[in-house]
Design an enzyme around this catalytic site. Structure first.
Site, PDB file in Angstrom:
ATOM      1  CB  SER B  38      -0.701   0.043   1.672  1.00  0.00           C
ATOM      2  OG  SER B  38      -1.866   1.492   1.522  1.00  0.00           O
ATOM      3  CE  LYS B  42      -0.929  -1.499  -5.105  1.00  0.00           C
ATOM      4  NZ  LYS B  42       0.141  -1.262  -4.244  1.00  0.00           N
ATOM      5  CB  SER B 110      -2.005  -9.473  -5.119  1.00  0.00           C
ATOM      6  OG  SER B 110      -0.367  -8.026  -6.276  1.00  0.00           O
TER       7      SER B 110
END
Lengths: 208, 208
Positions: B38, B42, B110
């Protein structure tokens, strides 16, 4: 109805819009939802429509009960609860694909009005076109066709909860497109759908 | 691993192929899978890449943990089991979208290798390109950025099972693309990805 479980979740707004993608593609994404009895001709008309759209340079993609159940919905069976979750997930997938710009052709028996209306609502909230196509065919005719031999198995009690036999089919009351596959030719069916898409301005760039 | 429940299910092969769609679009669909902590960047790089691809006339679409969890995966939480099902479903959605011709940009923490490898396998079996992009950033740096204030909440015990704090992150061992977001500029990151996509011949029609 699925409940929202995750918290601390926020929509991340991108800078490329749905209109940008529609202008790139020369079409607007939408969900076409073919509903009808097993054997009514849902996949047959979707396959033919896909070819007609490609010939016009338009991007479409088919989802149907069979291929979805081997993938995203492989962990679902045919109970009423699982059927509802099946349709809910397909509705969400289709909404994402339509948002990306694709004309999504969904062929699902989808026997319950409430489930189809839930998918319609998902789209309406997001302002994505949802076009319900009633693939209308009498049970007698569908059972006579029986392309996969499923009615025979259902009548013999080998398949339970089969729509039209021991599970209800709730016909659409006000579909955007109503096909009578026991009276129309396949070509007439495809022409009717293409005309409806053109009428809705989905086969060109969005108006500025 | 989800179990196949439905029987009497057959794949309905259409007549329009993935290659037909790729030729129409002048690109080949693929799944780009951005994984990382986090706050690693991304979504930031995916948003910028989406713009760069549009400028080249290429169709892409972003999926991320936040928008997917408000839709297709709204009935999933953050337990290990739910995280696995979350990634499985996203993998299946992405595979369908990539098959339709779209370059799908997935941004998901993920954290588990097994889950990402399951998605990779889904794609390999279907012969659809899967490109793992490791968005690499130290925990210290990600926690310093803390764009949503989530690390602070996790440290305070207000969020449980938070990756990097009280849940593990398993880094990719052999990603197709490795970004170091604490050392590269955003522009360098986007350029690296576009170059990799071109190298893989994904930004042109398929070879005959």
């Amino acid at each position: 109805m699925a409940e929202q479980k995750a918290t601390n979740v926020y929509w991340h707004e991108g800078e490329v819009t749905r209109n940008d993608r529609a202008n790139l593609l020369g079409q607007q994404g939408a969900t076409l939802w073919f509903t009808g009895l097993s054997g009514s001709g849902k996949s047959t008309v979707a396959v033919e429509l896909e070819k007609a759209l490609l010939a016009k340079g338009k991007l479409s993609y088919r989802l149907d009960g069979d291929n979805v159940r081997l993938g995203i919905n492989k962990n679902l069976g045919f109970s009423a609860e699982d059927r509802t979750e099946n349709i809910r997930r397909v509705g969400e997938v289709s909404k994402l694909m339509a948002d990306s710009g694709v004309l999504v052709l969904n062929s699902f028996i989808s026997p319950y009005i409430q489930d189809r209306d839930q998918v319609r609502s998902l789209h309406e909230v997001a302002n994505i076109p949802f076009i319900e196509v009633f693939v209308d065919c009498s049970l007698e005719e569908a059972e006579k066709r029986d392309p996969k031999g499923l009615y025979k198995k259902a009548r013999a009690g080998e398949i339970k909860n089969f729509t039209g036999i021991d599970d209800p089919y709730e016909a659409p009351t006000n579909p955007e497109i109503h096909l009578h596959t026991d009276k129309m030719t396949l070509e007439e069916e495809v022409d009717a759908i293409v005309a409806a898409l053109a009428e809705l301005n989905l086969l060109t760039e969005p108006k500025a």
